[in-house]
Design a protein around this motif. Structure first.
Motif, PDB file in Angstrom:
ATOM      1  N   ARG A   1       3.103   9.211 -17.505  1.00 29.23           N
ATOM      2  CA  ARG A   1       2.824   7.902 -16.854  1.00 29.23           C
ATOM      3  C   ARG A   1       1.345   7.600 -16.616  1.00 29.23           C
ATOM      4  N   ASP A   2       0.392   8.409 -16.684  1.00 28.37           N
ATOM      5  CA  ASP A   2      -0.973   8.443 -16.484  1.00 28.37           C
ATOM      6  C   ASP A   2      -1.420   7.880 -17.737  1.00 28.37           C
ATOM      7  N   ALA A   3      -0.862   7.875 -18.776  1.00 32.95           N
ATOM      8  CA  ALA A   3      -1.374   7.316 -20.104  1.00 32.95           C
ATOM      9  C   ALA A   3      -1.032   5.750 -20.306  1.00 32.95           C
ATOM     10  N   PHE A   4      -0.316   5.212 -19.296  1.00 33.02           N
ATOM     11  CA  PHE A   4       0.035   3.863 -19.181  1.00 33.02           C
ATOM     12  C   PHE A   4      -0.768   3.174 -18.160  1.00 33.02           C
ATOM     13  N   ASP A   5      -1.212   2.370 -18.711  1.00 35.09           N
ATOM     14  CA  ASP A   5      -2.396   1.258 -17.971  1.00 35.09           C
ATOM     15  C   ASP A   5      -1.691   0.151 -17.525  1.00 35.09           C
ATOM     16  N   LEU A   6      -1.004   0.049 -16.450  1.00 38.41           N
ATOM     17  CA  LEU A   6      -0.400  -0.895 -15.688  1.00 38.41           C
ATOM     18  C   LEU A   6      -1.126  -2.301 -15.769  1.00 38.41           C
ATOM     19  N   ASP A   7      -2.360  -2.213 -15.034  1.00 37.45           N
ATOM     20  CA  ASP A   7      -3.288  -3.140 -14.860  1.00 37.45           C
ATOM     21  C   ASP A   7      -3.501  -3.983 -15.781  1.00 37.45           C
ATOM     22  N   ALA A   8      -3.633  -3.303 -17.138  1.00 36.18           N
ATOM     23  CA  ALA A   8      -3.686  -3.991 -18.476  1.00 36.18           C
ATOM     24  C   ALA A   8      -2.814  -4.896 -18.818  1.00 36.18           C
ATOM     25  N   TRP A   9      -1.317  -4.406 -18.608  1.00 35.60           N
ATOM     26  CA  TRP A   9      -0.372  -5.159 -18.760  1.00 35.60           C
ATOM     27  C   TRP A   9       0.038  -6.343 -17.910  1.00 35.60           C
ATOM     28  N   LEU A  10      -0.252  -6.296 -16.573  1.00 37.47           N
ATOM     29  CA  LEU A  10       0.300  -7.023 -15.369  1.00 37.47           C
ATOM     30  C   LEU A  10       0.241  -8.714 -15.742  1.00 37.47           C
ATOM     31  N   PRO A  11      -1.142  -9.162 -16.186  1.00 37.58           N
ATOM     32  CA  PRO A  11      -1.275 -10.630 -16.382  1.00 37.58           C
ATOM     33  C   PRO A  11       0.018 -11.008 -17.629  1.00 37.58           C
ATOM     34  N   ARG A  12      -0.093 -10.159 -18.704  1.00 34.96           N
ATOM     35  CA  ARG A  12       1.152 -10.790 -19.436  1.00 34.96           C
ATOM     36  C   ARG A  12       2.572 -10.565 -18.941  1.00 34.96           C
ATOM     37  N   VAL A  13       2.693  -9.474 -18.375  1.00 32.67           N
ATOM     38  CA  VAL A  13       4.019  -9.516 -17.529  1.00 32.67           C
ATOM     39  C   VAL A  13       4.301 -10.572 -16.740  1.00 32.67           C
ATOM     40  N   ARG A  14       3.313 -11.026 -15.837  1.00 31.35           N
ATOM     41  CA  ARG A  14       3.578 -11.924 -15.034  1.00 31.35           C
ATOM     42  C   ARG A  14       3.762 -13.460 -15.528  1.00 31.35           C
TER      43      ARG A  14
END
Length: 177
Positions: A90-103
């Motif tokens: 999971r540390d390889a996943f950058d959630l913050d980078a994805w959040l705008p697109r997901v929202r």
């Protein structure tokens, strides 16, 4: 309405979608991203890697951008975030980078139906299935959708019971709108 059915694997999502498809014949059903990618020749690792889940997340976002008005989606971006946050890498996943697109993608949904693991569990698992991962993803999904720590701002209906009871809960919710 645009409805996504979400939850961990082997929770009853596809069964619920089949039931809802019968009850809402005007709705189009969009297959889950894993199956879409697999049909296109995507080669998933076993077990799936962070990159595999990110590919499914990207497809899920694209599906929401392109889908019709009356549609049932098998999974949504939150599902893949749940898997990624439960993944051993999971540390390889950058959630913050994805959040705008997901929202942005989630704003196109009217409802997310959360199918969780019930106690006692309604689904029999084979000995080859990773029960710990399934439980971890279920926990993450409930946190993401019910507690909303990332301000996803989605309407969530958590359902339980038989597939017929779950479908009835969805229809009652739709009727109350």
């Amino acid at each position: 309405m645009r409805i996504a059915v979400s939850g961990t694997h082997r929770a009853g999502k596809s069964t619920l979608i089949d039931e809802l498809s019968d009850l809402l014949p005007a709705y189009v059903t969009v297959e889950e991203p894993y199956h879409q990618l697999e049909e296109e020749g995507y080669d998933f690792a076993a077990p799936p890697s962070v990159e595999d889940f990110e590919a499914q997340l990207a497809r899920s976002i694209a599906d929401l951008d392109e889908g019709p008005r009356d549609v049932l989606f098998d999974r949504c971006p939150v599902d893949f975030i749940g898997y990624l946050l439960a993944h051993e890498d999971r540390d390889a996943f950058d959630l913050d980078a994805w959040l705008p697109r997901v929202r942005n993608a989630l704003r196109t949904l009217d409802l997310i139906v959360l199918v969780g693991i019930e106690q006692p569990d309604r689904i029999a698992l084979s000995s080859s299935e990773d029960e710990a991962l399934r439980l971890s993803v279920d926990e993450k999904m409930k946190e993401l959708l019910l507690e909303d720590p990332y301000a996803l701002g989605v309407v969530v209906l958590e359902v339980e019971g038989s597939s017929r009871a779950r479908a009835k809960q969805v229809l009652e919710h739709l009727g109350s709108l």
